[in-house]
Design an enzyme around this catalytic site. Structure first.
Site, PDB file in Angstrom:
ATOM      1  N   HIS A 191     -28.978  61.805 -92.629  1.00 59.14           N
ATOM      2  CA  HIS A 191     -29.138  60.017 -93.024  1.00 59.14           C
ATOM      3  C   HIS A 191     -29.310  59.860 -94.426  1.00 59.14           C
ATOM      4  O   HIS A 191     -29.143  58.672 -94.628  1.00 59.14           O
ATOM      5  CB  HIS A 191     -30.369  59.760 -92.241  1.00 59.14           C
ATOM      6  CG  HIS A 191     -30.326  58.295 -91.667  1.00 59.14           C
ATOM      7  ND1 HIS A 191     -31.155  57.758 -90.713  1.00 59.14           N
ATOM      8  CD2 HIS A 191     -29.143  57.411 -91.856  1.00 59.14           C
ATOM      9  CE1 HIS A 191     -30.882  56.300 -90.577  1.00 59.14           C
ATOM     10  NE2 HIS A 191     -29.538  56.156 -91.120  1.00 59.14           N
ATOM     11  N   ASP A 193     -34.010  54.048 -85.859  1.00 59.06           N
ATOM     12  CA  ASP A 193     -34.710  55.403 -86.341  1.00 59.06           C
ATOM     13  C   ASP A 193     -35.851  55.936 -85.846  1.00 59.06           C
ATOM     14  O   ASP A 193     -36.844  54.832 -85.592  1.00 59.06           O
ATOM     15  CB  ASP A 193     -34.627  55.508 -87.732  1.00 59.06           C
ATOM     16  CG  ASP A 193     -34.569  56.857 -88.433  1.00 59.06           C
ATOM     17  OD1 ASP A 193     -35.080  57.842 -87.932  1.00 59.06           O
ATOM     18  OD2 ASP A 193     -33.761  56.821 -89.440  1.00 59.06           O
ATOM     19  N   HIS A 246     -37.878  57.351 -87.975  1.00 58.45           N
ATOM     20  CA  HIS A 246     -38.559  57.277 -89.241  1.00 58.45           C
ATOM     21  C   HIS A 246     -38.174  56.377 -90.353  1.00 58.45           C
ATOM     22  O   HIS A 246     -36.956  55.634 -89.891  1.00 58.45           O
ATOM     23  CB  HIS A 246     -38.158  58.656 -89.857  1.00 58.45           C
ATOM     24  CG  HIS A 246     -38.093  59.882 -89.227  1.00 58.45           C
ATOM     25  ND1 HIS A 246     -37.120  60.352 -88.337  1.00 58.45           N
ATOM     26  CD2 HIS A 246     -39.148  60.951 -89.043  1.00 58.45           C
ATOM     27  CE1 HIS A 246     -37.259  61.520 -87.663  1.00 58.45           C
ATOM     28  NE2 HIS A 246     -38.640  61.629 -88.045  1.00 58.45           N
ATOM     29  N   ASP A 262     -37.458  56.458 -93.427  1.00 64.43           N
ATOM     30  CA  ASP A 262     -36.613  56.938 -94.693  1.00 64.43           C
ATOM     31  C   ASP A 262     -36.798  55.964 -95.521  1.00 64.43           C
ATOM     32  O   ASP A 262     -36.040  55.696 -96.398  1.00 64.43           O
ATOM     33  CB  ASP A 262     -35.116  56.840 -93.876  1.00 64.43           C
ATOM     34  CG  ASP A 262     -34.777  58.023 -92.842  1.00 64.43           C
ATOM     35  OD1 ASP A 262     -35.918  58.692 -92.616  1.00 64.43           O
ATOM     36  OD2 ASP A 262     -33.975  57.858 -92.318  1.00 64.43           O
ATOM     37  N   HIS A 319     -32.920  62.925 -96.802  1.00 62.00           N
ATOM     38  CA  HIS A 319     -32.736  62.090 -95.707  1.00 62.00           C
ATOM     39  C   HIS A 319     -34.087  61.275 -95.282  1.00 62.00           C
ATOM     40  O   HIS A 319     -33.832  60.325 -94.530  1.00 62.00           O
ATOM     41  CB  HIS A 319     -32.190  62.877 -94.454  1.00 62.00           C
ATOM     42  CG  HIS A 319     -33.259  63.641 -93.702  1.00 62.00           C
ATOM     43  ND1 HIS A 319     -33.086  64.154 -92.464  1.00 62.00           N
ATOM     44  CD2 HIS A 319     -34.594  64.114 -94.148  1.00 62.00           C
ATOM     45  CE1 HIS A 319     -34.203  64.993 -92.037  1.00 62.00           C
ATOM     46  NE2 HIS A 319     -34.952  64.986 -93.289  1.00 62.00           N
ATOM     47  N   ASP A 355     -29.483  56.303 -86.324  1.00 61.31           N
ATOM     48  CA  ASP A 355     -29.869  57.883 -86.665  1.00 61.31           C
ATOM     49  C   ASP A 355     -30.145  58.151 -85.127  1.00 61.31           C
ATOM     50  O   ASP A 355     -31.179  57.531 -84.455  1.00 61.31           O
ATOM     51  CB  ASP A 355     -31.382  57.905 -87.214  1.00 61.31           C
ATOM     52  CG  ASP A 355     -31.874  59.324 -87.541  1.00 61.31           C
ATOM     53  OD1 ASP A 355     -31.787  60.129 -86.830  1.00 61.31           O
ATOM     54  OD2 ASP A 355     -32.368  59.482 -88.612  1.00 61.31           O
ATOM     55  N   ASP A 377     -32.147  60.356 -83.981  1.00 62.15           N
ATOM     56  CA  ASP A 377     -33.307  60.730 -83.289  1.00 62.15           C
ATOM     57  C   ASP A 377     -34.317  59.490 -83.019  1.00 62.15           C
ATOM     58  O   ASP A 377     -35.520  59.530 -82.683  1.00 62.15           O
ATOM     59  CB  ASP A 377     -34.227  61.778 -84.458  1.00 62.15           C
ATOM     60  CG  ASP A 377     -34.374  61.034 -85.942  1.00 62.15           C
ATOM     61  OD1 ASP A 377     -34.589  59.749 -85.675  1.00 62.15           O
ATOM     62  OD2 ASP A 377     -34.332  61.683 -86.838  1.00 62.15           O
ATOM     63  N   GLU A 387     -27.276  62.260 -88.233  1.00 61.04           N
ATOM     64  CA  GLU A 387     -28.359  63.273 -87.521  1.00 61.04           C
ATOM     65  C   GLU A 387     -27.995  64.052 -86.416  1.00 61.04           C
ATOM     66  O   GLU A 387     -28.937  64.686 -86.088  1.00 61.04           O
ATOM     67  CB  GLU A 387     -29.987  62.674 -87.715  1.00 61.04           C
ATOM     68  CG  GLU A 387     -30.360  62.030 -89.058  1.00 61.04           C
ATOM     69  CD  GLU A 387     -30.933  63.376 -89.909  1.00 61.04           C
ATOM     70  OE1 GLU A 387     -31.097  64.312 -89.602  1.00 61.04           O
ATOM     71  OE2 GLU A 387     -30.908  62.885 -91.181  1.00 61.04           O
TER      72      GLU A 387
HETATM   73  N1  LIG Z   1     -33.268  60.713 -91.458  1.00 67.25           N
HETATM   74  C1  LIG Z   1     -34.467  61.779 -91.105  1.00 67.25           C
HETATM   75  N2  LIG Z   1     -34.337  62.239 -89.750  1.00 67.25           N
HETATM   76  N3  LIG Z   1     -35.522  61.589 -91.761  1.00 67.25           N
HETATM   77  C2  LIG Z   1     -36.587  62.239 -91.517  1.00 67.25           C
HETATM   78  C3  LIG Z   1     -37.604  62.309 -92.679  1.00 67.25           C
HETATM   79  C4  LIG Z   1     -38.887  62.995 -92.401  1.00 67.25           C
HETATM   80  C5  LIG Z   1     -40.025  62.872 -93.254  1.00 67.25           C
HETATM   81  N4  LIG Z   1     -40.641  61.665 -93.198  1.00 67.25           N
HETATM   82  C6  LIG Z   1     -39.676  63.292 -94.594  1.00 67.25           C
HETATM   83  O1  LIG Z   1     -39.509  62.563 -95.347  1.00 67.25           O
HETATM   84  O2  LIG Z   1     -39.352  64.327 -94.583  1.00 67.25           O
HETATM   85 MN   LIG Z   2     -33.211  58.711 -90.404  1.00 66.77          MN
END
Ligand SMILES: NC(=[NH2+])NCCC[C@H](N)C(=O)O
Ligand SMILES: [Mn+2]
Length: 309
Positions: free
Chosen positions: A100, A127, A129, A131, A144, A233, A235, A278
């Site tokens: 991502h 998502d 998250h 991000d 990401h 994303d 996830d 992702e």
């Molecule tokens: N695009 C994603 N899968 N992001 C996951 C980020 C996980 C966590 N918040 C980090 O900054 O490391």
């Molecule tokens: Mn993401």
């Protein structure tokens, strides 16, 4: 319906911004799951531009809060140029990720296009998250986890200046973003999300209010002059249906909730660009997550299982 019916698939085979290897195989897994022919069966004209190229993943630890910053910047420049070129010729780009971090290259291209065309921009960020990390806030250094912050001007020069933007004049305003499905935000990141007033529809909100009400709010005030970008994303989805991602978080949308989300976006007729990010075939089971992603993308392009006319 004003949804563009001419789509270009752009593969970005890299896991340069991720904490697990394997999203680099995402574009091919989506092709194996028939993304092109499936969209064509819904009357979409599809051209597959093949894959972009960029630096290999050296798999090094973070430096000053960023892992692989120069490589991430190179990949994002390539994505930006490819997405921008498609928009310029009136085609709808679908970015096949890739992790991502590449949302930065894609959405900065969309923002540049909108600025030039005098269009408003709405970004739906589907998502688990937010991000929205920065080098100071990140627990991992994985970029990401930072693309939304970078797009809003909080990040290193190498990333925020892609597409001619700057800290003072960033690609997007947090006001243009609606985040949906969020259920894992780091402590400092959460404070920053509140400070910047990102509009987040987290899983608790979806549990309590339902996906229908959530999407009505997230899609409110779109008009004929709004470019709607979806950054999907994988996830976002509950890991029980979508195991093939690097950073699973339990408690995501079910199959029906995800379908409704996609269908309500399709109903607006405003979808103008898309990221599918992702997907990690190394962690998948017989490509089921890619197959599910394609199924949901079909709904995004108007496949309907409705009985009513
Ligand atoms: N695009 C994603 N899968 N992001 C996951 C980020 C996980 C966590 N918040 C980090 O900054 O490391
Ligand atoms: Mn993401």
């Amino acid at each position: 319906m004003t949804t563009l019916r001419n789509v270009s698939l752009i593969g970005a085979p890299t896991d340069i911004g991720a904490g697990a290897r394997g999203a680099s195989m995402g574009p091919e897994a989506l092709r194996v799951a028939n993304i092109g022919p499936t969209l064509e069966s819904h009357g979409v004209q599809v051209v597959d531009r093949g894959n972009l190229t960029g630096p290999y993943n050296p798999w090094l630890p973070p430096v000053d809060g960023y892992r692989h910053l120069q490589e991430v910047a190179a990949w994002n420049r390539a994505v930006h140029d490819a997405v921008y070129a498609e928009l310029k010729t009136g085609r709808m780009p679908i970015l096949l990720g890739g992790d991502h971090c590449l949302g930065l290259g894609s959405i900065s291209a969309v923002a540049r296009h909108c600025k030039e065309q005098g269009k408003k921009l709405r970004v739906l960020w589907l998502d688990a998250h937010a991000d929205f990390n920065t080098s100071e806030l990140t627990p991992s250094g994985n970029i990401h986890g930072m693309p939304v912050a970078c797009l809003a001007g909080f990040g290193p020069k190498e990333l925020i200046e892609i597409g001619g933007f700057s800290k003072e004049h960033p690609a997007i305003s947090p006001k243009w973003v609606r985040q949906i499905g969020i259920r894992s935000v780091d402590a400092g990141e959460k404070r920053f999300v509140h400070e910047q007033e990102l509009e987040v529809f987290d899983m608790r909100y979806i549990d309590e209010m339902g996906m229908r009400h959530t999407m009505e709010l997230a899609l409110a005030t779109l008009d004929a002059n709004t470019h709607l970008h979806v950054s999907f994303d994988v996830d976002f989805l509950d890991p029980s249906i979508a195991p093939g991602v690097g950073t699973t978080v339990p408690g995501g949308p079910t199959y029906r909730e995800a379908q409704l989300c996609m269908e309500m976006i399709a109903d607006t007729g405003r979808l103008s660009s898309l990221d599918v990010m992702e997907l990690n075939p190394a962690l998948d089971e017989k490509n089921r997550t890619a197959t599910l992603a394609v199924d949901l993308i079909e709904s995004l392009f108007g496949k309907s299982t409705l009985m009513r006319k």
